[in-house]
Write a protein that holds these residues in place. Structure first.
Motif, PDB file in Angstrom:
ATOM      1  N   SER A   1       0.759  -1.281   0.065  1.00 49.73           N
ATOM      2  CA  SER A   1      -0.149   0.005   0.028  1.00 49.73           C
ATOM      3  C   SER A   1       0.882   1.187   0.081  1.00 49.73           C
ATOM      4  O   SER A   1       1.906   1.206  -0.521  1.00 49.73           O
ATOM      5  N   LYS A   2       0.423   2.259   0.823  1.00 48.05           N
ATOM      6  CA  LYS A   2       1.029   3.550   0.577  1.00 48.05           C
ATOM      7  C   LYS A   2       2.775   3.378   1.049  1.00 48.05           C
ATOM      8  O   LYS A   2       3.686   4.097   0.401  1.00 48.05           O
TER       9      LYS A   2
ATOM     10  N   ASP B   1       6.033   1.998   1.426  1.00 43.72           N
ATOM     11  CA  ASP B   1       6.557   1.108   0.387  1.00 43.72           C
ATOM     12  C   ASP B   1       8.048   0.494   1.129  1.00 43.72           C
ATOM     13  O   ASP B   1       8.991  -0.120   0.351  1.00 43.72           O
TER      14      ASP B   1
ATOM     15  N   SER C   1      -0.905  -3.246  -5.784  1.00 44.94           N
ATOM     16  CA  SER C   1      -1.369  -2.174  -4.940  1.00 44.94           C
ATOM     17  C   SER C   1      -2.551  -1.605  -4.962  1.00 44.94           C
ATOM     18  O   SER C   1      -3.017  -1.700  -6.151  1.00 44.94           O
ATOM     19  N   ASN C   2      -3.178  -1.160  -3.866  1.00 38.02           N
ATOM     20  CA  ASN C   2      -4.156  -0.224  -4.093  1.00 38.02           C
ATOM     21  C   ASN C   2      -3.967   1.204  -4.217  1.00 38.02           C
ATOM     22  O   ASN C   2      -4.892   2.040  -4.190  1.00 38.02           O
ATOM     23  N   HIS C   3      -2.795   1.523  -4.339  1.00 40.04           N
ATOM     24  CA  HIS C   3      -2.292   2.773  -4.735  1.00 40.04           C
ATOM     25  C   HIS C   3      -1.839   2.806  -6.476  1.00 40.04           C
ATOM     26  O   HIS C   3      -1.365   1.804  -6.588  1.00 40.04           O
TER      27      HIS C   3
ATOM     28  N   THR D   1       2.641   6.272  -7.033  1.00 43.35           N
ATOM     29  CA  THR D   1       3.140   6.321  -5.540  1.00 43.35           C
ATOM     30  C   THR D   1       4.622   5.651  -5.394  1.00 43.35           C
ATOM     31  O   THR D   1       5.183   5.970  -4.375  1.00 43.35           O
TER      32      THR D   1
ATOM     33  N   HIS E   1      -2.430  -2.009 -10.636  1.00 43.39           N
ATOM     34  CA  HIS E   1      -3.120  -1.008  -9.633  1.00 43.39           C
ATOM     35  C   HIS E   1      -4.574  -1.682  -9.428  1.00 43.39           C
ATOM     36  O   HIS E   1      -5.383  -1.621 -10.324  1.00 43.39           O
TER      37      HIS E   1
ATOM     38  N   PRO F   1      -7.343  -0.371  -6.990  1.00 46.27           N
ATOM     39  CA  PRO F   1      -7.992   0.270  -6.230  1.00 46.27           C
ATOM     40  C   PRO F   1      -9.077  -0.531  -5.312  1.00 46.27           C
ATOM     41  O   PRO F   1      -9.718  -1.551  -5.916  1.00 46.27           O
TER      42      PRO F   1
END
Length: 289
Positions: free
Chosen positions: A98-99, A101, A125-127, A131, A144, A146
């Motif tokens: 996620s955010k 890293d 990733s959900n970002h 990012t 990606h 989300p």
């Protein structure tokens, strides 16, 4: 003669009884194999036996396929749960982040320099990719995906599709800050490692380091464990700690926590890939190097 430089790893567990070691070692001897490493553990509480053996072929032409086929009869006799593979084989690993890293960046670096031999099948990733603009994915596919409350089921279905279509053997939640559903947790049981930013089961949920700071803890740590449907309570693979004091702020604890998380996750992943971790019910037996 088979190449003696090729090493094989045999890992197994079974109900404990006399004759297990003798049967395994005799079989390997008869196949022209030489045992290079051997670790074993007799769990007296559960009555189960665990062992990890590294060997090579020094006489004859025995292949891993022939060894595996011949070993099946012994496995049936002793009710083994077992794996046998070449040490040179690179396992296929899917990374989720996620955010934050730091764990993702660390695993990619260790993979790139050959410290953790594996085939990275993808990064989820959900970002968005931006990012991680500062990270070199070295050609690894990035997905990606989300997620919202309404799209969670569809998003997880896509994760599982990627897992299967890439022949992934292990998923690693490298600070992937989404709780997996019971359905997906069941599908990846024993095939998914998570890093939790505390000693479990303490300080669950949001801002664990701030919770720890508010409690005035003197030791902080991180835990790598297998994912189960019980949130953050799967079998533990590795833990580590860092001593702190009243002078450490919450931000200091976050910084130190990131360092612990990186090294704990890297060790857990490396041990899993080397077949050093054997499941023992809700616990693990870890044959450290």
């Amino acid at each position: 003669m088979s190449d003696p430089a090729e090493h094989f790893i045999l890992a197994l567990s079974c109900p404990n009884r006399p004759g297990i070691v003798a049967a395994v070692s005799t079989f390997l001897f008869e196949k022209g194999c030489n045992i290079l490493e051997a670790q074993q553990y007799d769990d007296q509480e559960s009555g189960r036996f665990f062992t990890r053996i590294v060997f090579n072929v020094v006489q004859g032409q025995a292949t891993i396929e022939a060894i595996r086929a011949g070993f099946a009869a012994i496995a049936d006799t002793f009710s083994f749960t077992w794996t046998l593979r070449s040490k040179a084989e690179k396992r296929r690993v899917l990374l989720l982040a996620s955010k934050f890293d730091h764990c993702l960046a660390d695993l990619l670096y260790r993979w790139r320099i050959g410290e953790i031999p594996m085939e990275v099948t993808g990064i989820i990733s959900n970002h968005p990719r931006e990012t991680y603009a500062h990270l070199d994915f070295d050609g690894v596919p990035f997905h990606h995906l989300p997620v919202t409350k309404d799209s969670k089921m569809a998003q997880e279905a896509k994760i599982w599709e990627i897992f299967q279509s890439t022949n992934t053997e292990l998923a690693v939640l490298a600070r992937y800050m989404q709780v997996l559903s019971d359905d997906l947790s069941a599908k990846v049981s024993g095939k998914c490692i998570n890093i939790h930013h505390s000693f479990l089961p303490g300080f669950k949920g949001a801002k664990p380091y701030h919770q720890a700071h508010a409690r005035g803890v003197k030791l902080m740590g991180a835990t790598a464990h297998y994912v189960t449907s019980d949130l953050d309570e799967g079998p533990i693979i590795e833990q580590d700690v860092e001593r702190i004091s009243h002078q450490d702020s919450a931000d200091d604890m976050v910084r130190k926590g990131r360092d612990i998380e990186r090294r704990v996750l890297a060790r857990a992943l490396s041990w899993h890939l080397q077949d050093r971790v054997l499941l023992a019910g809700g616990r693990t037996v870890v044959f450290r190097d």
